[in-house]
Design a protein around this motif. Structure first.
Motif, PDB file in Angstrom:
ATOM      1  N   ALA A 114     -11.432 -28.784  -5.676  1.00 36.72           N
ATOM      2  CA  ALA A 114     -11.966 -28.635  -7.035  1.00 36.72           C
ATOM      3  C   ALA A 114     -11.002 -29.190  -8.070  1.00 36.72           C
ATOM      4  N   ILE A 115      -9.713 -28.980  -7.861  1.00 36.54           N
ATOM      5  CA  ILE A 115      -8.707 -29.476  -8.802  1.00 36.54           C
ATOM      6  C   ILE A 115      -8.783 -30.995  -8.927  1.00 36.54           C
ATOM      7  N   GLY A 116      -9.181 -31.655  -7.856  1.00 37.41           N
ATOM      8  CA  GLY A 116      -9.328 -33.109  -7.894  1.00 37.41           C
ATOM      9  C   GLY A 116     -10.369 -33.602  -8.892  1.00 37.41           C
ATOM     10  N   LEU A 117     -11.270 -32.720  -9.331  1.00 39.14           N
ATOM     11  CA  LEU A 117     -12.305 -33.079 -10.300  1.00 39.14           C
ATOM     12  C   LEU A 117     -11.834 -32.905 -11.745  1.00 39.14           C
ATOM     13  N   ILE A 118     -10.732 -32.195 -11.931  1.00 41.65           N
ATOM     14  CA  ILE A 118     -10.248 -31.873 -13.282  1.00 41.65           C
ATOM     15  C   ILE A 118      -9.294 -32.961 -13.758  1.00 41.65           C
ATOM     16  N   LYS A 119      -9.635 -33.599 -14.878  1.00 39.86           N
ATOM     17  CA  LYS A 119      -8.836 -34.693 -15.428  1.00 39.86           C
ATOM     18  C   LYS A 119      -8.131 -34.233 -16.715  1.00 39.86           C
ATOM     19  N   GLU A 120      -7.141 -35.017 -17.115  1.00 42.45           N
ATOM     20  CA  GLU A 120      -6.387 -34.722 -18.336  1.00 42.45           C
ATOM     21  C   GLU A 120      -7.321 -34.590 -19.549  1.00 42.45           C
ATOM     22  N   GLN A 121      -7.033 -33.608 -20.370  1.00 48.50           N
ATOM     23  CA  GLN A 121      -7.713 -33.356 -21.641  1.00 48.50           C
ATOM     24  C   GLN A 121      -9.164 -32.882 -21.494  1.00 48.50           C
ATOM     25  N   MET A 122      -9.575 -32.552 -20.309  1.00 45.77           N
ATOM     26  CA  MET A 122     -10.923 -32.022 -20.121  1.00 45.77           C
ATOM     27  C   MET A 122     -11.054 -30.621 -20.714  1.00 45.77           C
ATOM     28  N   TYR A 123     -12.298 -30.262 -21.064  1.00 44.70           N
ATOM     29  CA  TYR A 123     -12.666 -28.889 -21.404  1.00 44.70           C
ATOM     30  C   TYR A 123     -13.442 -28.333 -20.212  1.00 44.70           C
ATOM     31  N   VAL A 124     -12.947 -27.231 -19.656  1.00 44.60           N
ATOM     32  CA  VAL A 124     -13.496 -26.703 -18.408  1.00 44.60           C
ATOM     33  C   VAL A 124     -13.903 -25.245 -18.586  1.00 44.60           C
ATOM     34  N   LEU A 125     -15.180 -24.957 -18.383  1.00 47.73           N
ATOM     35  CA  LEU A 125     -15.689 -23.582 -18.367  1.00 47.73           C
ATOM     36  C   LEU A 125     -15.618 -23.052 -16.942  1.00 47.73           C
ATOM     37  N   THR A 126     -15.059 -21.862 -16.765  1.00 50.92           N
ATOM     38  CA  THR A 126     -15.031 -21.294 -15.414  1.00 50.92           C
ATOM     39  C   THR A 126     -15.518 -19.853 -15.425  1.00 50.92           C
ATOM     40  N   SER A 127     -16.143 -19.466 -14.333  1.00 48.33           N
ATOM     41  CA  SER A 127     -16.585 -18.082 -14.159  1.00 48.33           C
ATOM     42  C   SER A 127     -15.438 -17.282 -13.561  1.00 48.33           C
ATOM     43  N   GLY A 128     -15.748 -16.143 -12.956  1.00 49.72           N
ATOM     44  CA  GLY A 128     -14.748 -15.348 -12.268  1.00 49.72           C
ATOM     45  C   GLY A 128     -14.838 -15.527 -10.768  1.00 49.72           C
ATOM     46  N   GLY A 129     -14.087 -14.720 -10.048  1.00 44.63           N
ATOM     47  CA  GLY A 129     -14.112 -14.766  -8.595  1.00 44.63           C
ATOM     48  C   GLY A 129     -12.785 -15.198  -7.991  1.00 44.63           C
ATOM     49  N   THR A 130     -12.581 -14.821  -6.741  1.00 40.04           N
ATOM     50  CA  THR A 130     -11.296 -15.065  -6.087  1.00 40.04           C
ATOM     51  C   THR A 130     -11.032 -16.543  -5.821  1.00 40.04           C
ATOM     52  N   THR A 131     -12.086 -17.342  -5.628  1.00 39.07           N
ATOM     53  CA  THR A 131     -11.869 -18.777  -5.419  1.00 39.07           C
ATOM     54  C   THR A 131     -11.412 -19.441  -6.717  1.00 39.07           C
ATOM     55  N   ILE A 132     -11.978 -19.017  -7.844  1.00 42.21           N
ATOM     56  CA  ILE A 132     -11.541 -19.541  -9.145  1.00 42.21           C
ATOM     57  C   ILE A 132     -10.091 -19.136  -9.417  1.00 42.21           C
ATOM     58  N   ILE A 133      -9.738 -17.914  -9.063  1.00 45.45           N
ATOM     59  CA  ILE A 133      -8.356 -17.468  -9.244  1.00 45.45           C
ATOM     60  C   ILE A 133      -7.407 -18.323  -8.417  1.00 45.45           C
ATOM     61  N   GLU A 134      -7.800 -18.605  -7.189  1.00 45.60           N
ATOM     62  CA  GLU A 134      -6.976 -19.470  -6.328  1.00 45.60           C
ATOM     63  C   GLU A 134      -6.812 -20.845  -6.954  1.00 45.60           C
ATOM     64  N   MET A 135      -7.883 -21.386  -7.508  1.00 44.52           N
ATOM     65  CA  MET A 135      -7.809 -22.682  -8.181  1.00 44.52           C
ATOM     66  C   MET A 135      -6.849 -22.623  -9.372  1.00 44.52           C
ATOM     67  N   ALA A 136      -6.946 -21.554 -10.157  1.00 40.29           N
ATOM     68  CA  ALA A 136      -6.079 -21.399 -11.326  1.00 40.29           C
ATOM     69  C   ALA A 136      -4.610 -21.373 -10.929  1.00 40.29           C
ATOM     70  N   LYS A 137      -4.310 -20.707  -9.836  1.00 42.60           N
ATOM     71  CA  LYS A 137      -2.928 -20.609  -9.363  1.00 42.60           C
ATOM     72  C   LYS A 137      -2.384 -21.949  -8.874  1.00 42.60           C
ATOM     73  N   GLN A 138      -3.293 -22.820  -8.387  1.00 42.47           N
ATOM     74  CA  GLN A 138      -2.857 -24.088  -7.806  1.00 42.47           C
ATOM     75  C   GLN A 138      -2.888 -25.260  -8.795  1.00 42.47           C
ATOM     76  N   LEU A 139      -3.313 -25.038 -10.026  1.00 40.43           N
ATOM     77  CA  LEU A 139      -3.356 -26.132 -11.000  1.00 40.43           C
ATOM     78  C   LEU A 139      -1.980 -26.784 -11.133  1.00 40.43           C
ATOM     79  N   PRO A 140      -1.893 -28.108 -11.085  1.00 40.60           N
ATOM     80  CA  PRO A 140      -0.584 -28.764 -11.174  1.00 40.60           C
ATOM     81  C   PRO A 140       0.095 -28.480 -12.510  1.00 40.60           C
ATOM     82  N   PRO A 141       1.404 -28.256 -12.513  1.00 49.39           N
ATOM     83  CA  PRO A 141       2.121 -27.873 -13.734  1.00 49.39           C
ATOM     84  C   PRO A 141       2.010 -28.892 -14.866  1.00 49.39           C
ATOM     85  N   HIS A 142       1.837 -30.174 -14.508  1.00 49.21           N
ATOM     86  CA  HIS A 142       1.784 -31.219 -15.536  1.00 49.21           C
ATOM     87  C   HIS A 142       0.423 -31.321 -16.219  1.00 49.21           C
TER      88      HIS A 142
END
Length: 249
Positions: free
Chosen positions: A84-112
């Motif tokens: 999923a992170i591969g779909l997120i590009k610089e300066q995007m606006y991203v709406l997300t719901s809840g859930g453990t998979t979304i939390i995992e994605m949030a934790k893995q977002l690249p620092p840059h």
């Protein structure tokens, strides 16, 4: 079904969907609601679930911060998160719901990464605010205590003001005929608003939830742009979704 089998079934359903209803469990197992209530009470006494009026919640709802010990299929969700992170590009606006998979994605977002994430999920917000470079916007209103997310007219009105690049949804159930479905009316209405306010919709789900459904429809399959699972995109289980026009990752 023997009691041991019933209780194993209840815990499996709870792991998949985070919430179970006594009436639905009774129908599925062909037992009385009194039997289900006794099973739920025994499991609650053993510390395996949280008993609430009309059903039960996963232990994941016991804390704002989820721990690996309470996350079902954590390794599969980690794979989904990376895709999923591969779909997120610089300066995007991203709406997300809840859930453990979304939390995992949030934790893995690249620092840059520099992007803006919008959500009303309390556990997800907790993960986003630790990121050094992303902007975080909270959609506020009344909190649905079971789903740990803000719901209601004000939250939906705020979401409708957004023109997001991506809507990334944690998924309760998905199948070819009914699309994405859920069991919580307030969460369904919130997700509908998120989809309507986004250019693309991304559905995150472990493969075990494929070809399953709940009572309330979030959206039809034609409204989903990307389906992300832990499986190889060429897996035969995903072929019907590809045939239906969904891009599978």
């Amino acid at each position: 079904m023997l009691k041991k089998e019933r209780q194993a079934y209840i815990l499996h359903r709870l792991n998949l969907h985070n919430k179970v209803l006594s009436t639905k469990l009774g129908e599925d197992m062909k037992v009385s609601e009194d039997t289900v209530r006794r099973d739920l009470q025994e499991l609650a006494n053993a510390g395996k679930l949280i008993k609430v009026h009309g059903g039960a919640l996963s232990l994941a709802f016991n804390e704002v911060q989820f721990t690996n010990g309470t996350i079902y299929s954590q390794s599969q969700k980690a794979i989904i998160a990376q895709k999923a992170i591969g779909l997120i590009k610089e300066q995007m606006y991203v709406l997300t719901s809840g859930g453990t998979t979304i939390i995992e994605m949030a934790k893995q977002l690249p620092p840059h990464l520099k992007a803006t994430f919008i959500t009303g999920s309390i556990p997800v917000l907790n993960a986003y605010v630790s990121h050094p470079n992303i902007n975080v916007i909270v959609v506020g209103d009344r909190v649905n205590k079971e789903a740990r997310i803000t719901v209601g007219a004000s939250a939906i009105a705020k979401i409708r003001e957004v023109n997001a690049d991506l809507c990334i949804l944690g998924t309760n159930a998905i199948d070819l005929q009914r699309g994405i479905t859920d069991s919580d009316w307030e969460v369904v209405e919130l997700k509908k608003a998120m989809i309507a306010s986004s250019a693309k919709t991304v559905c995150l789900t472990i493969a075990e939830k494929l070809n399953s459904f709940e009572a309330l429809q979030v959206c039809g399959l034609q409204q989903i742009d990307y389906l992300v699972t832990e499986l190889d995109p060429d897996d035969k289980l995903l072929r019907p979704y590809v045939k239906a026009g969904v891009t599978v990752l």
